[in-house]
Design an enzyme around this catalytic site. Structure first.
Site, PDB file in Angstrom:
ATOM      1  N   CYS A   1     -19.229  32.109 -16.541  1.00 20.16           N
ATOM      2  CA  CYS A   1     -20.008  31.034 -17.167  1.00 20.16           C
ATOM      3  C   CYS A   1     -20.919  30.351 -16.173  1.00 20.16           C
ATOM      4  O   CYS A   1     -22.034  29.934 -16.502  1.00 20.16           O
ATOM      5  CB  CYS A   1     -19.079  30.024 -17.823  1.00 20.16           C
ATOM      6  SG  CYS A   1     -17.916  29.242 -16.675  1.00 20.16           S
TER       7      CYS A   1
ATOM      8  N   HIS B   1     -15.243  25.047 -17.108  1.00 21.31           N
ATOM      9  CA  HIS B   1     -16.240  25.806 -17.859  1.00 21.31           C
ATOM     10  C   HIS B   1     -17.627  25.206 -17.621  1.00 21.31           C
ATOM     11  O   HIS B   1     -17.756  23.998 -17.385  1.00 21.31           O
ATOM     12  CB  HIS B   1     -15.904  25.788 -19.348  1.00 21.31           C
ATOM     13  CG  HIS B   1     -16.742  26.715 -20.168  1.00 21.31           C
ATOM     14  ND1 HIS B   1     -16.798  28.072 -19.930  1.00 21.31           N
ATOM     15  CD2 HIS B   1     -17.585  26.486 -21.208  1.00 21.31           C
ATOM     16  CE1 HIS B   1     -17.621  28.641 -20.802  1.00 21.31           C
ATOM     17  NE2 HIS B   1     -18.111  27.696 -21.580  1.00 21.31           N
TER      18      HIS B   1
ATOM     19  N   GLN C   1     -20.733  36.078 -22.023  1.00 21.00           N
ATOM     20  CA  GLN C   1     -20.071  36.464 -20.788  1.00 21.00           C
ATOM     21  C   GLN C   1     -18.924  37.433 -21.018  1.00 21.00           C
ATOM     22  O   GLN C   1     -18.432  38.052 -20.063  1.00 21.00           O
ATOM     23  CB  GLN C   1     -19.559  35.230 -20.055  1.00 21.00           C
ATOM     24  CG  GLN C   1     -18.443  34.489 -20.784  1.00 21.00           C
ATOM     25  CD  GLN C   1     -18.090  33.172 -20.126  1.00 21.00           C
ATOM     26  OE1 GLN C   1     -18.781  32.180 -20.309  1.00 21.00           O
ATOM     27  NE2 GLN C   1     -17.008  33.179 -19.347  1.00 21.00           N
TER      28      GLN C   1
ATOM     29  N   ASN D   1     -23.914  27.353 -24.806  1.00 21.49           N
ATOM     30  CA  ASN D   1     -22.753  28.012 -24.228  1.00 21.49           C
ATOM     31  C   ASN D   1     -23.076  29.475 -23.925  1.00 21.49           C
ATOM     32  O   ASN D   1     -24.175  29.959 -24.232  1.00 21.49           O
ATOM     33  CB  ASN D   1     -21.561  27.908 -25.191  1.00 21.49           C
ATOM     34  CG  ASN D   1     -20.227  28.058 -24.489  1.00 21.49           C
ATOM     35  OD1 ASN D   1     -20.152  28.236 -23.274  1.00 21.49           O
ATOM     36  ND2 ASN D   1     -19.152  28.008 -25.243  1.00 21.49           N
TER      37      ASN D   1
END
Length: 323
Positions: A129, A270, A123, A290
């Protein structure tokens, strides 16, 4: 006189940095460049603090290690996250995942190994995210339904849901459920290839001819229920989640089963993608994908402590799309 002394001090110190092998090697490895000597000195000081944190942590044998990754010259508050928790949740029973009381959990589940997960994205310095988590869940469901793994466009979600209707604001944060709702309302989402990520907020350029997947709605996993989340991941597929990612231990994570006692169960900021779970050396973990590139964590992945009181709030606001 003080100004002159300060200038000479800064020049002397920044000149010395050129001869620091670890700093220079780290800058080269992560292609770091600074606008001037004063900025570099500031970043170097932060880097030193993080280096001390990493070294001290790794001597304690806490079950996970830290490393000097791309965030080593940043303070934790400077790192882009992007999940915006909704002020009020509105849904009826039809939007709730109902756990089966007779469900038998597997020892290990890994949707990446099953081919349902695309490569790790990055990102960059954009709080998107939420868009990466949403596309990840959509990609997983599309694969499970069709057998085809298609990388979907985060930028499509960022540009086309930037409004109060969906409560998404591009690089300033957003929600996965709103993204699923948009994809349903819109009749689909474009592919990554046709609508690539730019890490900036732009005008909506959705093209119906480039649809990569569709969505019929979404389901919410019962809040703070790790057993329900485990069942959803095993029986449904990759699940979007939110977590507290504001700690330096998280941004500097390298390997092992992450557990942060200072994590909040409710203050989440997040959005990773829960792609599996398992047990390592007798300790339970969630497997998370992630959106910080492959230089972070375990090639972009993390093992997060499971069944430890919903650590970091991983089960607080989990959801997945229906296709």
């Amino acid at each position: 006189m003080r100004v002159v002394v300060l200038i000479f001090t800064v020049v002397a110190l920044t000149s010395a940095l050129e001869f620091h092998p670890e700093w220079e090697a780290w800058k080269l490895g992560y292609s770091k460049h600074y606008s001037n000597d004063i900025e570099e000195l500031n970043r170097y000081n932060i880097w030193q603090v993080n280096k001390k944190l990493v070294e001290e942590h790794n001597t304690k044998e806490l079950g996970f290690t830290l490393g000097m990754n791309q965030f080593a010259d940043l303070e934790s508050h400077e790192i882009a996250h992007g999940f915006k928790a909704p002020k009020i949740e509105h849904f009826d029973n039809s939007q709730m995942f109902i756990p089966d009381p007779f469900f038998q959990a597997d020892m290990n589940v890994n949707w990446t190994a099953k081919g349902a997960v695309t490569s790790v994205g990055n990102q960059l310095q954009c709080g998107s995210c939420w868009a990466f988590s949403a596309t990840g869940a959509l990609e997983g469901q599309h694969f499970i339904k069709t057998g085809k793994l298609v990388s979907l466009s985060e930028q499509n979600l960022m540009d086309c849901t930037y409004n109060s209707k969906y409560n998404n604001y591009g690089c300033n944060g957003g929600l996965m459920k709103s993204s699923f709702q948009y994809t349903k309302d819109n009749g689909g989402i474009d592919t990554e290839a046709s609508y690539p990520y730019t890490a900036n907020d732009n005008k909506c350029r959705y093209n119906i001819s480039n649809i990569g997947a569709t969505c019929t709605g979404y389901k919410s996993v019962p809040s703070k229920d790790e057993q329900a989340l485990m069942q959803a991941v095993q029986s449904i597929g990759p699940v979007s989640a939110a977590m507290d990612g504001q700690h330096s231990s998280f941004s500097m994570y390298k390997s092992g089963i992450y557990y942060e006692p200072a994590c909040s169960e409710t203050n989440v900021n997040h959005s990773p993608l829960v792609v599996g779970f398992g047990t390592l050396d007798g300790k339970n973990y969630w497997l998370l994908k992630n959106s910080w590139g492959t230089s972070w964590g375990m090639n972009g992945y993390m093992m997060l402590a499971r069944n430890r009181n919903n650590n970091c709030g991983i089960a607080t606001l989990a959801s997945y799309p229906t296709v």
